[in-house]
Design an enzyme around this catalytic site. Structure first.
Site, PDB file in Angstrom:
ATOM      1  N   GLY A   1       1.585   3.016  -2.580  1.00 18.67           N
ATOM      2  CA  GLY A   1       1.126   3.947  -3.619  1.00 18.67           C
ATOM      3  C   GLY A   1       1.608   3.511  -4.994  1.00 18.67           C
ATOM      4  N   LYS A   2       1.807   2.193  -5.146  1.00 21.11           N
ATOM      5  CA  LYS A   2       2.341   1.654  -6.407  1.00 21.11           C
ATOM      6  C   LYS A   2       1.416   1.972  -7.587  1.00 21.11           C
ATOM      7  CE  LYS A   2       2.343  -2.384  -4.393  1.00 21.11           C
ATOM      8  NZ  LYS A   2       2.055  -2.012  -2.989  1.00 21.11           N
TER       9      LYS A   2
ATOM     10  N   ASP B   1       0.804  -1.226   0.000  1.00 18.29           N
ATOM     11  CA  ASP B   1       0.000   0.000   0.000  1.00 18.29           C
ATOM     12  C   ASP B   1       0.837   1.276   0.000  1.00 18.29           C
ATOM     13  OD1 ASP B   1      -2.186  -1.689   0.107  1.00 18.29           O
ATOM     14  OD2 ASP B   1      -2.304  -1.614   2.285  1.00 18.29           O
TER      15      ASP B   1
ATOM     16  N   ARG C   1      -5.436   0.323   8.596  1.00 15.33           N
ATOM     17  CA  ARG C   1      -4.006   0.006   8.547  1.00 15.33           C
ATOM     18  C   ARG C   1      -3.340   0.507   9.823  1.00 15.33           C
ATOM     19  NH1 ARG C   1      -3.724   2.702   2.721  1.00 15.33           N
ATOM     20  NH2 ARG C   1      -4.534   1.028   1.433  1.00 15.33           N
TER      21      ARG C   1
ATOM     22  N   ASN D   1      -5.286 -10.058  -3.749  1.00 20.30           N
ATOM     23  CA  ASN D   1      -4.959  -9.518  -2.421  1.00 20.30           C
ATOM     24  C   ASN D   1      -4.498  -8.069  -2.561  1.00 20.30           C
ATOM     25  OD1 ASN D   1      -2.689 -10.481  -3.794  1.00 20.30           O
ATOM     26  ND2 ASN D   1      -1.649 -11.260  -1.978  1.00 20.30           N
TER      27      ASN D   1
ATOM     28  N   GLY E   1     -10.736  -3.007   3.261  1.00 17.25           N
ATOM     29  CA  GLY E   1     -11.302  -1.920   4.061  1.00 17.25           C
ATOM     30  C   GLY E   1     -10.823  -1.918   5.506  1.00 17.25           C
TER      31      GLY E   1
ATOM     32  N   GLY F   1      -4.574  -4.166  -3.824  1.00 14.30           N
ATOM     33  CA  GLY F   1      -5.550  -3.114  -4.125  1.00 14.30           C
ATOM     34  C   GLY F   1      -4.751  -1.890  -4.504  1.00 14.30           C
ATOM     35  N   HIS F   2      -4.727  -1.573  -5.782  1.00 17.41           N
ATOM     36  CA  HIS F   2      -3.908  -0.456  -6.269  1.00 17.41           C
ATOM     37  C   HIS F   2      -4.829   0.699  -6.666  1.00 17.41           C
ATOM     38  CE1 HIS F   2      -0.293  -3.278  -7.239  1.00 17.41           C
ATOM     39  NE2 HIS F   2      -0.679  -3.330  -5.985  1.00 17.41           N
TER      40      HIS F   2
ATOM     41  N   GLN G   1       1.968  -6.001  -3.267  1.00 16.88           N
ATOM     42  CA  GLN G   1       2.405  -6.123  -1.877  1.00 16.88           C
ATOM     43  C   GLN G   1       3.696  -5.300  -1.672  1.00 16.88           C
ATOM     44  OE1 GLN G   1       1.382  -9.443  -3.490  1.00 16.88           O
ATOM     45  NE2 GLN G   1      -0.532  -8.510  -2.933  1.00 16.88           N
TER      46      GLN G   1
HETATM   47  P1  GDP Z   1      -0.750   0.399  -3.555  1.00 12.62           P
HETATM   48  O1  GDP Z   1      -1.346  -0.874  -3.101  1.00 12.62           O
HETATM   49  O2  GDP Z   1       0.724   0.468  -3.329  1.00 12.62           O
HETATM   50  O3  GDP Z   1      -1.118   0.775  -4.963  1.00 12.62           O
HETATM   51  O4  GDP Z   1      -1.377   1.532  -2.616  1.00 12.62           O
HETATM   52  P2  GDP Z   1      -2.927   1.659  -2.173  1.00 12.62           P
HETATM   53  O5  GDP Z   1      -3.701   2.169  -3.315  1.00 12.62           O
HETATM   54  O6  GDP Z   1      -3.392   0.420  -1.516  1.00 12.62           O
HETATM   55  O7  GDP Z   1      -2.807   2.719  -1.009  1.00 12.62           O
HETATM   56  C1  GDP Z   1      -2.279   3.972  -1.189  1.00 12.62           C
HETATM   57  C2  GDP Z   1      -3.351   5.001  -0.781  1.00 12.62           C
HETATM   58  O8  GDP Z   1      -2.750   6.269  -0.655  1.00 12.62           O
HETATM   59  C3  GDP Z   1      -4.439   5.164  -1.807  1.00 12.62           C
HETATM   60  O9  GDP Z   1      -5.634   5.516  -1.159  1.00 12.62           O
HETATM   61  C4  GDP Z   1      -3.923   6.313  -2.666  1.00 12.62           C
HETATM   62  O10 GDP Z   1      -4.964   7.015  -3.332  1.00 12.62           O
HETATM   63  C5  GDP Z   1      -3.274   7.181  -1.613  1.00 12.62           C
HETATM   64  N1  GDP Z   1      -2.114   7.966  -2.038  1.00 12.62           N
HETATM   65  C6  GDP Z   1      -1.142   7.667  -2.922  1.00 12.62           C
HETATM   66  N2  GDP Z   1      -0.190   8.617  -2.935  1.00 12.62           N
HETATM   67  C7  GDP Z   1      -0.574   9.543  -2.023  1.00 12.62           C
HETATM   68  C8  GDP Z   1       0.012  10.750  -1.548  1.00 12.62           C
HETATM   69  O11 GDP Z   1       1.091  11.172  -1.942  1.00 12.62           O
HETATM   70  N3  GDP Z   1      -0.683  11.427  -0.582  1.00 12.62           N
HETATM   71  C9  GDP Z   1      -1.877  11.003  -0.090  1.00 12.62           C
HETATM   72  N4  GDP Z   1      -2.471  11.731   0.848  1.00 12.62           N
HETATM   73  N5  GDP Z   1      -2.451   9.865  -0.522  1.00 12.62           N
HETATM   74  C10 GDP Z   1      -1.798   9.139  -1.462  1.00 12.62           C
HETATM   75  P1  IMO Z   2      -0.904  -4.113  -2.303  1.00 13.59           P
HETATM   76  O1  IMO Z   2      -0.445  -4.655  -3.636  1.00 13.59           O
HETATM   77  C1  IMO Z   2      -0.988  -4.593   2.020  1.00 13.59           C
HETATM   78  C2  IMO Z   2      -1.068  -8.678   3.588  1.00 13.59           C
HETATM   79  C3  IMO Z   2      -2.316  -9.142   4.290  1.00 13.59           C
HETATM   80  C4  IMO Z   2      -1.720 -10.134   5.257  1.00 13.59           C
HETATM   81  C5  IMO Z   2      -0.616 -10.794   4.447  1.00 13.59           C
HETATM   82  C6  IMO Z   2      -1.003 -12.097   3.789  1.00 13.59           C
HETATM   83  O2  IMO Z   2      -2.204  -3.415  -2.355  1.00 13.59           O
HETATM   84  O3  IMO Z   2       0.183  -3.341  -1.657  1.00 13.59           O
HETATM   85  P2  IMO Z   2      -2.530 -12.769   1.713  1.00 13.59           P
HETATM   86  O4  IMO Z   2      -3.957 -12.423   1.403  1.00 13.59           O
HETATM   87  O5  IMO Z   2      -1.552 -12.318   0.692  1.00 13.59           O
HETATM   88  O6  IMO Z   2      -2.362 -14.203   2.085  1.00 13.59           O
HETATM   89  O7  IMO Z   2      -2.214 -11.936   3.063  1.00 13.59           O
HETATM   90  O8  IMO Z   2      -0.263  -9.853   3.452  1.00 13.59           O
HETATM   91  N1  IMO Z   2      -1.278  -8.153   2.216  1.00 13.59           N
HETATM   92  C7  IMO Z   2      -1.209  -6.857   1.891  1.00 13.59           C
HETATM   93  N2  IMO Z   2      -1.023  -5.776   2.666  1.00 13.59           N
HETATM   94  N3  IMO Z   2      -1.077  -4.460   0.682  1.00 13.59           N
HETATM   95  C8  IMO Z   2      -1.235  -5.532  -0.106  1.00 13.59           C
HETATM   96  O9  IMO Z   2      -1.197  -5.458  -1.448  1.00 13.59           O
HETATM   97  C9  IMO Z   2      -1.362  -6.800   0.500  1.00 13.59           C
HETATM   98  N4  IMO Z   2      -1.534  -8.055   0.030  1.00 13.59           N
HETATM   99  C10 IMO Z   2      -1.463  -8.865   1.078  1.00 13.59           C
HETATM  100  O10 IMO Z   2      -2.944  -8.069   4.947  1.00 13.59           O
HETATM  101  O11 IMO Z   2      -1.115  -9.466   6.332  1.00 13.59           O
HETATM  102 MG    MG Z   3      -2.867  -1.561  -1.842  1.00 14.77          MG
END
Ligand code: GDP
Ligand code: IMO
Ligand code: MG
Length: 428
Positions: free
Chosen positions: A15-16, A13, A305, A38, A302, A40-41, A224
């Site tokens: 911000g990939k 998570d 974190r 698993n 949801g 969520g981007h 991840q």
């Molecule tokens: P990913 O799994 O690495 O793609 O990241 P996620 O999308 O799960 O979580 C990143 C969260 O931070 C998302 O809600 C993005 O919209 C938000 N986000 C990304 N970059 C920034 C930033 O620079 N500032 C803020 N406030 N939010 C950001």
């Molecule tokens: P992105 O790509 C954050 C965490 C789960 C759990 C562990 C194992 O959005 O960054 P799994 O379902 O893979 O067997 O869960 O890994 N986890 C993540 N945490 N971002 C993710 O993906 C994750 N994918 C799995 O919360 O602790």
């Molecule tokens: Mg994510």
């Protein structure tokens, strides 16, 4: 052309999705190489938020080809939902989305097995996303899995039945309360498989090889984060794939000497969702502020974190195992208003001060040692150039660059595509 990689350096998570979307205009092909739903981007542009789980984050760019590589595990049901959302938004994915025949399929019973395994662990549960990731990779390495290419065979349903029956006896063996109606789940699954089969399946390693040879540019998108890697993460509280750079080689069929830049993404602080050790975790008002301002809720589940200060020992470790060449710092805006910022620069490990990431970072062994920095009060979210960044933030960034010996080439100051500040040369 070399294949560039973009990877999360923490517990996911980072911000990939946002940065892959920002960088897509520099590449012909965006390829996911591991993980599955698993992930969520999140992408934000034109006032809309989009969350992708299996589909690469280049999908909103008309000119990019998006490849789901062999290292990914696909749940047809979730995949179909993602496609439906894209269709609603008028995204013409049919010509730009390719799927590796060697990617493995998540069956409904894999999801049930995930739930049964977690229930059986009680308090020691991994905190899995319950998407069936672990059981599907277990079947892959156990040589029992069903692959995308198998869906083209006439007997695949017979193989499906045998595997699902085996899973059902395994679920019973766990002897936990997992309620399910398999007939209902299978109805949805087979419908979704039909949709999946309408997409283009390819021999992706050959495709990538030829694309490279003809000079196309490729960005591999990690899911991840490095600390969730099956080998290098905080085992057993990890996911079931190699999230680090080596995973891109096996997850796409790219040889190690064909890897170019490795973009490492990290938040200006740290978050983790699910169970497992987290040395810099905060249980105070500062942690609550990060969670609130950063809107730290999982994009897939949801779940809230967990939040804490930046851990430079863990970050350095992630840079090492990935061979990171450029860093991208996300969510700097969330730290505006903190009077003092802390960065963990050493661990007190079993009474001794250490500066490397040890085998075991359980709280009884590890206590973070912090270096303090002055905070800043300015709102960063409207800033677009480095010259506008507050002095204290520049000091924070320069300290990290010096310690990690890697340039920070992007500072992200908000979720939107546009809230991205470039600090130097990006694509080498
Ligand atoms: P990913 O799994 O690495 O793609 O990241 P996620 O999308 O799960 O979580 C990143 C969260 O931070 C998302 O809600 C993005 O919209 C938000 N986000 C990304 N970059 C920034 C930033 O620079 N500032 C803020 N406030 N939010 C950001
Ligand atoms: P992105 O790509 C954050 C965490 C789960 C759990 C562990 C194992 O959005 O960054 P799994 O379902 O893979 O067997 O869960 O890994 N986890 C993540 N945490 N971002 C993710 O993906 C994750 N994918 C799995 O919360 O602790
Ligand atoms: Mg994510």
């Amino acid at each position: 052309m070399a294949v560039d990689l973009l990877l999360g350096l923490q517990w996911g998570d980072e911000g990939k999705g946002k940065i892959v979307d920002v960088l897509t205009s520099n590449y012909n092909i965006i390829a996911r190489f591991q993980g599955g739903p698993n992930a969520g981007h999140t992408l934000v542009f034109n006032g809309r938020k989009h969350v992708l789980h299996t589909i690469p984050s280049g999908i909103f760019h008309d000119d990019a080809t998006n490849l789901v590589g062999n290292g990914v595990v696909i749940d047809p049901v979730i995949f179909k939902k993602e496609l439906d959302k894209l269709e609603e938004q008028g995204v013409d994915y049919r010509k730009s989305l390719l799927i590796s025949r060697k990617a493995h399929i998540i069956l409904p019973t894999h999801r049930l097995l995930d739930a049964a395994s977690e229930a059986s662990k009680g308090k020691a549960k991994i905190g899995s996303t319950l998407k069936g990731i672990g059981p599907t990779y277990m079947d892959k390495t156990g040589r029992n899995g069903i692959r995308v290419g198998d869906l083209e065979l006439s007997d695949w349903k017979t193989r499906y039945r045998a595997l699902a029956n085996k899973h059902e006896s395994m679920i019973a063996f766990y002897n936990v309360d997992v309620q399910y109606d398999l007939a209902e789940l299978e109805k949805e699954f087979f419908e979704a498989v039909k949709v999946l089969k309408s997409l283009k399946f390819i021999d992706s390693e050959e495709y990538i090889y030829q694309a490279q040879k003809s000079g196309q540019t490729i960005l591999a998108e990690g899911a991840q984060g490095s600390l969730l890697d099956i080998d290098f993460g905080t085992y057993p509280f990890v996911t079931s794939s190699n999230t680090t750079a080596a995973g891109a080689c096996t997850g796409l069929g790219v040889s190690p000497n064909q890897i170019g830049d490795v973009f490492g993404i990290f938040k200006a602080y740290t978050t983790r969702v699910g169970s497992g050790p987290f040395p810099t975790e905060l249980f105070d008002e500062d942690g609550e502020t990060m969670a609130k301002v950063g809107n730290e809720f999982g994009a897939t589940t949801g779940r809230p974190r967990r939040c804490g200060w930046l851990d430079l020992i863990a970050l350095k470790y992630a840079c090492q195992v990935n061979g990171v060449t450029q860093l991208m710092m996300m969510k700097g805006d969330v730290l505006s208003g903190f009077k003092t910022l802390k960065v963990c620069t050493a661990y007190k490990y079993k009474g001794e001060v250490i500066k490397h990431f040890p085998y075991n970072i359980d709280p009884e062994n590890v206590e973070p040692i912090y270096t303090e920095f002055s905070g800043w009060t300015e709102d960063l979210t409207e800033m677009s150039e480095t010259s506008q960044l507050p002095k204290a933030l520049n000091e924070y960034i320069e300290f990290l660059e010096k310690e990690l010996e890697i340039p920070i080439t992007i500072v992200s100051v908000g979720p939107d595509r546009k809230q991205t500040i470039f600090r130097g040369q990006l694509v080498s």
